[in-house]
Every structure is written in C-alpha cells, then in structure tokens.
Design an enzyme around this catalytic site. Sequence first.
Site, PDB file in Angstrom:
ATOM      1  N   THR A   8       0.803  -1.188   0.044  1.00 17.55           N
ATOM      2  CA  THR A   8      -0.031  -0.302   0.152  1.00 17.55           C
ATOM      3  C   THR A   8       0.834   1.024  -0.050  1.00 17.55           C
ATOM      4  O   THR A   8       1.963   1.322   0.229  1.00 17.55           O
ATOM      5  CB  THR A   8      -0.657   0.113   1.173  1.00 17.55           C
ATOM      6  OG1 THR A   8      -1.781   1.137   1.266  1.00 17.55           O
ATOM      7  CG2 THR A   8      -0.107   0.044   2.481  1.00 17.55           C
ATOM      8  N   ASN A   9       0.247   2.496  -0.477  1.00 17.58           N
ATOM      9  CA  ASN A   9       0.886   3.639  -0.086  1.00 17.58           C
ATOM     10  C   ASN A   9      -0.031   4.360   0.648  1.00 17.58           C
ATOM     11  O   ASN A   9       0.250   5.741   0.653  1.00 17.58           O
ATOM     12  CB  ASN A   9       1.255   4.405  -1.415  1.00 17.58           C
ATOM     13  CG  ASN A   9       2.574   3.681  -1.912  1.00 17.58           C
ATOM     14  OD1 ASN A   9       3.557   3.694  -1.369  1.00 17.58           O
ATOM     15  ND2 ASN A   9       2.664   3.784  -3.413  1.00 17.58           N
ATOM     16  N   ASN A  10      -1.126   4.007   1.155  1.00 18.97           N
ATOM     17  CA  ASN A  10      -1.992   4.702   2.025  1.00 18.97           C
ATOM     18  C   ASN A  10      -1.403   5.085   3.355  1.00 18.97           C
ATOM     19  O   ASN A  10      -1.194   4.250   4.149  1.00 18.97           O
ATOM     20  CB  ASN A  10      -2.997   3.837   2.070  1.00 18.97           C
ATOM     21  CG  ASN A  10      -4.350   4.436   2.916  1.00 18.97           C
ATOM     22  OD1 ASN A  10      -3.961   5.433   4.134  1.00 18.97           O
ATOM     23  ND2 ASN A  10      -5.753   4.175   2.740  1.00 18.97           N
ATOM     24  N   ALA A  11      -0.917   6.376   3.569  1.00 16.84           N
ATOM     25  CA  ALA A  11      -0.303   6.937   4.793  1.00 16.84           C
ATOM     26  C   ALA A  11      -0.923   6.537   5.994  1.00 16.84           C
ATOM     27  O   ALA A  11      -0.273   6.252   7.222  1.00 16.84           O
ATOM     28  CB  ALA A  11      -0.059   8.318   4.720  1.00 16.84           C
ATOM     29  N   ASP A  69      -7.376  -6.415   2.059  1.00 15.92           N
ATOM     30  CA  ASP A  69      -8.641  -5.808   1.268  1.00 15.92           C
ATOM     31  C   ASP A  69      -9.856  -5.681   2.405  1.00 15.92           C
ATOM     32  O   ASP A  69     -10.062  -6.502   3.121  1.00 15.92           O
ATOM     33  CB  ASP A  69      -9.153  -7.010   0.065  1.00 15.92           C
ATOM     34  CG  ASP A  69      -9.933  -5.991  -0.769  1.00 15.92           C
ATOM     35  OD1 ASP A  69      -9.633  -4.976  -0.892  1.00 15.92           O
ATOM     36  OD2 ASP A  69     -10.631  -6.921  -1.246  1.00 15.92           O
ATOM     37  N   THR A  70     -10.547  -4.725   2.190  1.00 17.41           N
ATOM     38  CA  THR A  70     -11.801  -4.575   3.111  1.00 17.41           C
ATOM     39  C   THR A  70     -13.171  -4.596   2.501  1.00 17.41           C
ATOM     40  O   THR A  70     -13.100  -3.858   1.323  1.00 17.41           O
ATOM     41  CB  THR A  70     -11.674  -3.181   3.969  1.00 17.41           C
ATOM     42  OG1 THR A  70     -10.587  -3.445   4.841  1.00 17.41           O
ATOM     43  CG2 THR A  70     -12.907  -2.883   5.024  1.00 17.41           C
ATOM     44  N   PHE A 150     -13.397   8.236   7.542  1.00 14.41           N
ATOM     45  CA  PHE A 150     -13.288   8.465   5.849  1.00 14.41           C
ATOM     46  C   PHE A 150     -14.256   7.237   5.248  1.00 14.41           C
ATOM     47  O   PHE A 150     -14.972   6.616   6.032  1.00 14.41           O
ATOM     48  CB  PHE A 150     -11.968   8.003   5.270  1.00 14.41           C
ATOM     49  CG  PHE A 150     -11.667   6.696   5.454  1.00 14.41           C
ATOM     50  CD1 PHE A 150     -11.018   6.238   6.610  1.00 14.41           C
ATOM     51  CD2 PHE A 150     -11.430   5.855   4.473  1.00 14.41           C
ATOM     52  CE1 PHE A 150     -10.571   5.030   6.778  1.00 14.41           C
ATOM     53  CE2 PHE A 150     -11.360   4.403   4.560  1.00 14.41           C
ATOM     54  CZ  PHE A 150     -10.729   4.114   5.631  1.00 14.41           C
ATOM     55  N   ASP A 153     -17.711   5.679   7.011  1.00 14.02           N
ATOM     56  CA  ASP A 153     -17.786   5.889   8.497  1.00 14.02           C
ATOM     57  C   ASP A 153     -18.729   6.824   8.960  1.00 14.02           C
ATOM     58  O   ASP A 153     -19.335   6.390  10.128  1.00 14.02           O
ATOM     59  CB  ASP A 153     -16.501   6.805   9.099  1.00 14.02           C
ATOM     60  CG  ASP A 153     -15.347   5.796   9.276  1.00 14.02           C
ATOM     61  OD1 ASP A 153     -15.377   4.584   8.866  1.00 14.02           O
ATOM     62  OD2 ASP A 153     -14.007   6.330   9.026  1.00 14.02           O
ATOM     63  N   ARG A 179      -9.922  -3.265  10.700  1.00 11.81           N
ATOM     64  CA  ARG A 179      -8.620  -3.424  10.383  1.00 11.81           C
ATOM     65  C   ARG A 179      -7.806  -3.632  11.552  1.00 11.81           C
ATOM     66  O   ARG A 179      -6.673  -4.263  11.460  1.00 11.81           O
ATOM     67  CB  ARG A 179      -8.308  -2.179   9.377  1.00 11.81           C
ATOM     68  CG  ARG A 179      -7.039  -2.137   8.593  1.00 11.81           C
ATOM     69  CD  ARG A 179      -6.987  -1.087   7.527  1.00 11.81           C
ATOM     70  NE  ARG A 179      -7.634   0.127   8.071  1.00 11.81           N
ATOM     71  CZ  ARG A 179      -8.752   0.523   7.360  1.00 11.81           C
ATOM     72  NH1 ARG A 179      -9.203  -0.220   6.400  1.00 11.81           N
ATOM     73  NH2 ARG A 179      -9.444   1.502   7.861  1.00 11.81           N
TER      74      ARG A 179
HETATM   75  P1  IMP Z   1      -9.722  -1.140   1.177  1.00 13.51           P
HETATM   76  O1  IMP Z   1      -9.485  -2.388   0.588  1.00 13.51           O
HETATM   77  O2  IMP Z   1      -9.165  -0.762   2.283  1.00 13.51           O
HETATM   78  O3  IMP Z   1      -9.082  -0.278   0.084  1.00 13.51           O
HETATM   79  O4  IMP Z   1     -11.361  -0.672   1.563  1.00 13.51           O
HETATM   80  C1  IMP Z   1     -12.043  -0.815   0.374  1.00 13.51           C
HETATM   81  C2  IMP Z   1     -13.125   0.550   0.681  1.00 13.51           C
HETATM   82  O5  IMP Z   1     -14.072   0.128   1.598  1.00 13.51           O
HETATM   83  C3  IMP Z   1     -12.672   1.704   0.827  1.00 13.51           C
HETATM   84  O6  IMP Z   1     -12.345   2.442  -0.328  1.00 13.51           O
HETATM   85  C4  IMP Z   1     -13.724   2.482   1.554  1.00 13.51           C
HETATM   86  O7  IMP Z   1     -14.634   2.928   0.615  1.00 13.51           O
HETATM   87  C5  IMP Z   1     -14.280   1.233   2.538  1.00 13.51           C
HETATM   88  N1  IMP Z   1     -13.503   1.244   3.817  1.00 13.51           N
HETATM   89  C6  IMP Z   1     -12.436   0.392   4.001  1.00 13.51           C
HETATM   90  N2  IMP Z   1     -12.233   0.572   5.466  1.00 13.51           N
HETATM   91  C7  IMP Z   1     -13.252   1.767   5.906  1.00 13.51           C
HETATM   92  C8  IMP Z   1     -13.326   2.204   7.038  1.00 13.51           C
HETATM   93  O8  IMP Z   1     -12.577   1.947   8.230  1.00 13.51           O
HETATM   94  N3  IMP Z   1     -14.132   3.027   7.080  1.00 13.51           N
HETATM   95  C9  IMP Z   1     -15.066   3.392   6.331  1.00 13.51           C
HETATM   96  N4  IMP Z   1     -14.953   2.876   5.072  1.00 13.51           N
HETATM   97  C10 IMP Z   1     -14.011   1.923   4.700  1.00 13.51           C
END
Ligand code: IMP
Length: 192
Positions: A8-11, A69-70, A150, A153, A179
């Site tokens: 990732t590059n997400n700070a 991945d979320t 973000f 949320d 996470r």
């Molecule tokens: P990623 O796999 O972490 O990039 O998450 C995919 C998408 O899920 C993100 O672009 C957000 O829209 C949403 N998301 C992930 N984690 C969160 C969180 O903690 N709060 C709110 N939205 C989240």
Amino acid sequence: MKKLVFATNNAHKLSEIRAIIGARVEVLSLADIGCTDDIPETADTLDGNARQKARYIFNKYGLDCFADDTGLEVRALNGQPGVHTARYAYPDRNDTEANTAKLLAEMKKKSDRHARFRTVIALIEKGEEHLFEGIVEGEIAPEKRGERGFGYDPVFIPEGTGQTFAELGVEVKNTISHRARAVRKLADYLNA
Ligand code: IMP
C-alpha cells in the site's frame, strides 16, 4: 530487524499498522521499495484480492509482504457491496459521496439494518501464505452522522456504541475496527 512490505501507499493505513505491529518489525511501503505498479485487484472475494496483491509483490521482488482488502457486508443486501465496496456507485472510481448515498438509498425501506466491516490480510512469509481476518459487526445508520473518519464511516454504527465511526473518531475506532482487529492478529503472529 525483520522487514515486511505492506502492499500500500496509504499513509493512514501505514501509520496505523506501524503503531500496532510495534518496533520489532520494520514495515515498508510500496514507495519504500520503488514499486509504482498498479497492482491488479481482480478477484471476486476479499481473500482473493488480498492474496493477489501480496503474491504480486512476492513474485516480483521476492520479499516477505502482506496486503489487505476490506468490504462492507450488508445482510439485507445479500452481503453487498462486499468486494465492490470501494466502487459501489461507479465501477471505475471510488466516490465516497456517491457510495454512501447509494447505500442509504438501497437501505431506505429495509428494516434489517445489520452490516459488518470485514478486513482480510494476506501475509506471504518465506513463500508461505497466511490469512488474518478482522470483523466489526454493526448497522447502517438512517442518515449520515459525524464529521470524522473516511469512506462509509458516517453511516456505520458499530455494535454497542450508538454512534457512527465518524462520530466516535479515530482513537476509539482504532480500538474496535475491522482493520485494527486483523492487524492485531497479524502482529500477534509476527511477535509470537
Ligand atoms: P480497502 O480495501 O481498504 O481499500 O477498502 C475498500 C473500501 O472500503 C474503501 O475505499 C472504503 O470505501 C471502504 N472502507 C474500508 N475501510 C473503511 C473504514 O474503516 N471506514 C469506512 N470505510 C472503509
């Protein structure tokens, strides 16, 4: 010191993970290893995407690494948006405003508002794969509430709190979030 690449590059994610993993493991970003590739994420499950991203780094650089991945899984929507969470409103981009508006519209007439955030982390260590999962149960709020955080949320109320993640703020969120739970499992494994 043990080194691990986080794909990732997400700070925000990097600092969260460094704080939880502690001083015994050095976590490198994609920028730290000079990777500017657009890493493919084309699987149809969260596990599949996390594994795909970690495998890509391992295959190209031969370094121990992990990826996450979320997804937001809403029961009344049969688990959607799930793997499509980031691009729920538009298939080609992540538009937070449009995503939350679409979710609230889909949920308008639903009495079952249960949802959960689920994070999967895939670790590749010495070529072997390990998966870690973190879940926070909750429900979808009737409308957006709160200014912090973000993504989704402002519309997600974690169980037992009565407030959205955007109202609770990052400090509370980081103790209970999907996470954080997945990262703590990874940290326990690495520090064991
Ligand atoms: P990623 O796999 O972490 O990039 O998450 C995919 C998408 O899920 C993100 O672009 C957000 O829209 C949403 N998301 C992930 N984690 C969160 C969180 O903690 N709060 C709110 N939205 C989240």
